[in-house]
Design an enzyme around this catalytic site. Structure first.
Site, PDB file in Angstrom:
ATOM      1  N   GLU A 260       1.169   1.907   0.326  1.00  0.00           N
ATOM      2  CA  GLU A 260       2.017   0.905  -0.345  1.00  0.00           C
ATOM      3  C   GLU A 260       1.272  -0.384  -0.666  1.00  0.00           C
ATOM      4  O   GLU A 260       1.775  -1.484  -0.454  1.00  0.00           O
ATOM      5  CB  GLU A 260       3.270   0.597   0.503  1.00  0.00           C
TER       6      GLU A 260
ATOM      7  N   GLU B  54      -6.591  -5.180   0.382  1.00  0.00           N
ATOM      8  CA  GLU B  54      -7.282  -5.941  -0.667  1.00  0.00           C
ATOM      9  C   GLU B  54      -6.291  -6.327  -1.775  1.00  0.00           C
ATOM     10  O   GLU B  54      -6.318  -7.459  -2.289  1.00  0.00           O
ATOM     11  CB  GLU B  54      -8.442  -5.112  -1.260  1.00  0.00           C
TER      12      GLU B  54
ATOM     13  N   GLU C  63      -2.281   9.005  -8.809  1.00  0.00           N
ATOM     14  CA  GLU C  63      -3.023  10.105  -9.459  1.00  0.00           C
ATOM     15  C   GLU C  63      -4.496   9.958  -9.088  1.00  0.00           C
ATOM     16  O   GLU C  63      -4.898   8.921  -8.545  1.00  0.00           O
ATOM     17  CB  GLU C  63      -2.886   9.988 -10.986  1.00  0.00           C
TER      18      GLU C  63
ATOM     19  N   TRP D 134      -1.194  12.689  -3.656  1.00  0.00           N
ATOM     20  CA  TRP D 134      -0.558  11.952  -2.571  1.00  0.00           C
ATOM     21  C   TRP D 134       0.956  11.792  -2.757  1.00  0.00           C
ATOM     22  O   TRP D 134       1.462  10.662  -2.755  1.00  0.00           O
ATOM     23  CB  TRP D 134      -1.203  10.565  -2.398  1.00  0.00           C
TER      24      TRP D 134
ATOM     25  N   SER E 274      -4.694   2.037  -6.684  1.00  0.00           N
ATOM     26  CA  SER E 274      -4.341   0.616  -6.762  1.00  0.00           C
ATOM     27  C   SER E 274      -4.018   0.223  -8.205  1.00  0.00           C
ATOM     28  O   SER E 274      -3.150  -0.612  -8.452  1.00  0.00           O
ATOM     29  CB  SER E 274      -5.505  -0.240  -6.251  1.00  0.00           C
TER      30      SER E 274
HETATM   31  C1  FAD Z   1      -1.179   9.746   3.654  1.00  0.00           C
HETATM   32  C2  FAD Z   1      -0.895   9.114   2.318  1.00  0.00           C
HETATM   33  C3  FAD Z   1       0.383   9.231   1.765  1.00  0.00           C
HETATM   34  C4  FAD Z   1       0.654   8.705   0.500  1.00  0.00           C
HETATM   35  N1  FAD Z   1       1.896   8.895  -0.062  1.00  0.00           N
HETATM   36  C5  FAD Z   1       2.114   8.504  -1.344  1.00  0.00           C
HETATM   37  C6  FAD Z   1       3.343   8.834  -2.014  1.00  0.00           C
HETATM   38  O1  FAD Z   1       4.265   9.409  -1.431  1.00  0.00           O
HETATM   39  N2  FAD Z   1       3.470   8.506  -3.330  1.00  0.00           N
HETATM   40  C7  FAD Z   1       2.475   7.872  -4.027  1.00  0.00           C
HETATM   41  O2  FAD Z   1       2.645   7.609  -5.214  1.00  0.00           O
HETATM   42  N3  FAD Z   1       1.309   7.535  -3.408  1.00  0.00           N
HETATM   43  C8  FAD Z   1       1.109   7.841  -2.102  1.00  0.00           C
HETATM   44  N4  FAD Z   1      -0.094   7.525  -1.480  1.00  0.00           N
HETATM   45  C9  FAD Z   1      -1.145   6.874  -2.254  1.00  0.00           C
HETATM   46  C10 FAD Z   1      -1.407   5.431  -1.843  1.00  0.00           C
HETATM   47  O3  FAD Z   1      -0.378   4.612  -2.323  1.00  0.00           O
HETATM   48  C11 FAD Z   1      -2.793   5.070  -2.391  1.00  0.00           C
HETATM   49  O4  FAD Z   1      -3.746   5.755  -1.585  1.00  0.00           O
HETATM   50  C12 FAD Z   1      -3.062   3.582  -2.403  1.00  0.00           C
HETATM   51  O5  FAD Z   1      -2.271   2.967  -3.392  1.00  0.00           O
HETATM   52  C13 FAD Z   1      -4.523   3.266  -2.686  1.00  0.00           C
HETATM   53  O6  FAD Z   1      -4.974   3.935  -3.814  1.00  0.00           O
HETATM   54  P1  FAD Z   1      -6.319   4.821  -3.729  1.00  0.00           P
HETATM   55  O7  FAD Z   1      -6.234   5.679  -2.534  1.00  0.00           O
HETATM   56  O8  FAD Z   1      -6.517   5.477  -5.042  1.00  0.00           O
HETATM   57  O9  FAD Z   1      -7.467   3.792  -3.462  1.00  0.00           O
HETATM   58  P2  FAD Z   1      -8.302   2.895  -4.577  1.00  0.00           P
HETATM   59  O10 FAD Z   1      -7.328   2.229  -5.443  1.00  0.00           O
HETATM   60  O11 FAD Z   1      -9.294   3.815  -5.191  1.00  0.00           O
HETATM   61  O12 FAD Z   1      -8.995   1.891  -3.635  1.00  0.00           O
HETATM   62  C14 FAD Z   1     -10.242   2.132  -2.969  1.00  0.00           C
HETATM   63  C15 FAD Z   1     -10.691   0.804  -2.359  1.00  0.00           C
HETATM   64  O13 FAD Z   1     -10.927  -0.141  -3.419  1.00  0.00           O
HETATM   65  C16 FAD Z   1     -10.131  -1.299  -3.201  1.00  0.00           C
HETATM   66  N5  FAD Z   1      -9.697  -1.846  -4.492  1.00  0.00           N
HETATM   67  C17 FAD Z   1      -9.099  -1.204  -5.536  1.00  0.00           C
HETATM   68  N6  FAD Z   1      -8.806  -2.071  -6.507  1.00  0.00           N
HETATM   69  C18 FAD Z   1      -9.202  -3.294  -6.082  1.00  0.00           C
HETATM   70  C19 FAD Z   1      -9.150  -4.614  -6.627  1.00  0.00           C
HETATM   71  N7  FAD Z   1      -8.608  -4.867  -7.815  1.00  0.00           N
HETATM   72  N8  FAD Z   1      -9.652  -5.625  -5.892  1.00  0.00           N
HETATM   73  C20 FAD Z   1     -10.193  -5.402  -4.657  1.00  0.00           C
HETATM   74  N9  FAD Z   1     -10.280  -4.184  -4.086  1.00  0.00           N
HETATM   75  C21 FAD Z   1      -9.776  -3.155  -4.795  1.00  0.00           C
HETATM   76  C22 FAD Z   1      -8.965  -0.824  -2.382  1.00  0.00           C
HETATM   77  O14 FAD Z   1      -8.315  -1.878  -1.698  1.00  0.00           O
HETATM   78  C23 FAD Z   1      -9.620   0.177  -1.462  1.00  0.00           C
HETATM   79  O15 FAD Z   1     -10.231  -0.489  -0.389  1.00  0.00           O
HETATM   80  C24 FAD Z   1      -0.365   8.010  -0.198  1.00  0.00           C
HETATM   81  C25 FAD Z   1      -1.629   7.866   0.388  1.00  0.00           C
HETATM   82  C26 FAD Z   1      -1.906   8.403   1.614  1.00  0.00           C
HETATM   83  C27 FAD Z   1      -3.289   8.269   2.191  1.00  0.00           C
END
Ligand code: FAD
Length: 388
Positions: free
Chosen positions: A369, A373, A126, A155, A131
Site C-alpha cells: 500500500e 519511499e 502489474e 500481486w 509504485s
Molecule cells: C505480498 C504482497 C501482496 C500484494 N497485494 C497486492 C494486491 O492485492 N493488489 C495490488 O494491486 N498490489 C498488491 N501488491 C503490490 C504492492 O502494492 C507493490 O509491491 C508496491 O506498490 C510496490 O511496487 P513494486 O513492488 O512494483 O516496487 P517498485 O515500485 O518497483 O519499487 C522498487 C523500489 O523503488 C522505490 N521507488 C519506486 N519509485 C520511487 C520513487 N518515485 N522515488 C523513490 N523511490 C521509488 C520503491 O520505494 C522501492 O524501494 C502486493 C505486494 C506484495 C509483496
C-alpha cells in the site's frame, strides 16, 4: 487511560477474545504449512460484523467509522498479520462503490460487500506498474456492451477467495497516463479455478503473509459487461483509487501495529522465562531497554493512528497524516520485529518460534500500500507546498 469510547472498548475486547480463541492458536502452524486463514475463521470475522464497521447504517454499516476500522484491524492483526488484512479489500471496495458506483452497481454489490458476504480483491499492480500506478498497461477494449480485457496483473491478494476483483485497466492511451485508467468489477466464482481460459492465475510463493494467497493474473480476451465499469464513465479509475488511499493507508498502519504488538508480547513472555546467568533475561538492563523502546514505539504509532482516524471521521483531506501514520507504523513494526528476534537469541532462528513469523510478515510493512519511499515523497510534497 484510554481515549476510546465505551463502545470502541467493547469492540476491542470482543475482537481480542475472538482473535485469541480462533486466530492466534493455529496461526503459526498454518503459516509453516503455507496455508491461508481457514474458511471458518473468515466466516467468524463476517459474523462478528467486522466488515460492516466503518460504514454508515444506511448502507448496512455499523457506523463506527475509521476508529472502528482501526481497532478491529489491530486486534485481528495481533492474532495473525494476514487476518488484519482480511477485511481491507472489502473496505476499499465498499468505499469506492458507495462514492462512485452507479445506482445499479450499488444495488447489486454494496450490501454484500459491506456485510462481507461477497469477498473482494483489488488488482492494480502489474510487472511495470508498482509504485508508478498510473503506468497500468492491462487493456480493456470496448466491444459493444462489454469490455475485452488483455494483459498481466501481478500481486493480486485474496483473488482465489474473491467473488469480485476490482481491476484497474487502461481504456485510453492519451498523454496524461492516469486519465486513461478505468476500474472494472470482475465477477468470478470463489476458488482456485478462476475462469479459464480467459482468466487464469498463478500463485506467487512468498516468504511471509501466508494467511492470504497472492496471485499473478493473466487475462486473454476476458469479457466483462460494460455495466461493470465503476461509475459508468471511462478514465476515472486512477482518481477512484486515490480517493481510497487515505483510508487504505490508515488501515495498513494498524495491521503493522497489531503485528508489532504480537511481537512485543512474545518478547515479554520470553524475556520473563528465559534464564541466563541465574536470572530471567528481563532483568538485564539492555533487554529491559529493548522492551521499553518497543512499548514506546508501538504506543506512539497507535496514538498517531488514533488521531488520524478521528480526523478522518471528522472529514477533510488527510493524505499527509495518513501517509505519516503508515510510514511510521510500518517502519516501527520492522524495528520491533527485529528487536523481538534479538530478544529470542538463537531460538529466533528455530522455525517453531512464532517470532520469526512476525519478522517475516514484517517484510511487507514498508512495501504494501505504498512503499516507505513513496510515503516520504507524498509527505515531502505536502510539507514543501508542492502540487499533488
Ligand atoms: C505480498 C504482497 C501482496 C500484494 N497485494 C497486492 C494486491 O492485492 N493488489 C495490488 O494491486 N498490489 C498488491 N501488491 C503490490 C504492492 O502494492 C507493490 O509491491 C508496491 O506498490 C510496490 O511496487 P513494486 O513492488 O512494483 O516496487 P517498485 O515500485 O518497483 O519499487 C522498487 C523500489 O523503488 C522505490 N521507488 C519506486 N519509485 C520511487 C520513487 N518515485 N522515488 C523513490 N523511490 C521509488 C520503491 O520505494 C522501492 O524501494 C502486493 C505486494 C506484495 C509483496
Amino acid at each position: 487511560m484510554t481515549i476510546l469510547s465505551t463502545q470502541l472498548q467493547a469492540l476491542q475486547q470482543r475482537l481480542r477474545q475472538f482473535a485469541d480463541a480462533h486466530i492466534a492458536p493455529t496461526a503459526h502452524e498454518l503459516h509453516l504449512r503455507g496455508e491461508q486463514i481457514p474458511d471458518k475463521v473468515l466466516e467468524g470475522i463476517v459474523e462478528q460484523g467486522v466488515f460492516t464497521l466503518p460504514f454508515r447504517p444506511e448502507i448496512g454499516g455499523s457506523g463506527l467509522g475509521a476508529m472502528g476500522m482501526v481497532i478491529a484491524t489491530e486486534e485481528l492483526g495481533r492474532g495473525w498479520f494476514a487476518a488484519g488484512a482480511l477485511p481491507a479489500r472489502n473496505w476499499m471496495a465498499a468505499l469506492m462503490l458507495d462514492k462512485f458506483g452507479t445506482d445499479e452497481q450499488k444495488r447489486r454489490w454494496l450490501p454484500g460487500v459491506v456485510s462481507g458476504r461477497l469477498q473482494c480483491a483489488h488488482s492494480a499492480t502489474e510487472p511495470g506498474a508498482g509504485s508508478d500506478a498510473a503506468n497500468i498497461q492491462v487493456r480493456a477494449t470496448r466491444d459493444g456492451d462489454s469490455y475485452r480485457i488483455n494483459g498481466l496483473k501481478r500481486w493480486c491478494t485474496h483473488a482465489n477467495r474473491a467473488d469480485l476483483i476490482l481491476t484497474f485497466c487502461r481504456t485510453d492511451d492519451g498523454e496524461r497516463k492516469h486519465e486513461g485508467i478505468s476500474l472494472l468489477v470482475i465477477e468470478k466464482l470463489r476458488g482456485e479455478d478462476f475462469m479459464p481460459p480467459s482468466l487464469t492465475a498463478r500463485r506467487i510463493e512468498t516468504i511471509g503473509y501466508h494467511g492470504m494467497k497472492t496471485y499473478e493474473l493473466t487475462f486473454k480476451d476476458h469479457v466483462v459487461p460494460a455495466a461493470n465499469l465503476l461509475g459508468g464513465e471511462e478514465g476515472k479509475g486512477f482518481r477512484q483509487l486515490m480517493a481510497c488511499y487515505e483510508m487504505v493507508r490508515l488501515q495498513f498502519a494498524f495491521r503493522c501495529i497489531g503485528l508489532a504488538q504480537a511481537a512485543f508480547e512474545a518478547s515479554i513472555d520470553y524475556a520473563k522465562t528465559r534464564m541466563q546467568f541465574g536470572k530471567p533475561i528481563s532483568q538485564f538492563q539492555l533487554i529491559r531497554a529493548k522492551l521499553a523502546d518497543m512499548a514506546t514505539q508501538i504506543e506512539t504509532a497507535r496514538q498517531l493512528g488514533y488521531a488520524v482516524a478521528s480526523k478522518y471521521d471528522a472529514g477533510g483531506r488527510l493524505d499527509l497524516e495518513a501517509g505519516m501514520a503508515k510510514l511510521f507504523a510500518s517502519e516501527m513494526a520492522q524495528r520491533v520485529c527485529q528487536e523481538a528476534m534479538q530478544v529470542h537469541g538463537g531460538n529466533s532462528m528455530d522455525l517453531s518460534f512464532s517470532v520469526n513469523r512476525f519478522w517475516r510478515d514484517s517484510s511487507l510493512c514498508t512495501v504494501g500500500e505504498g512503499t516507505s519511499e513513496i510515503q516520504r515523497e507524498v509527505i515531502a510534497r505536502r510539507i514543501l507546498g508542492e502540487r499533488g
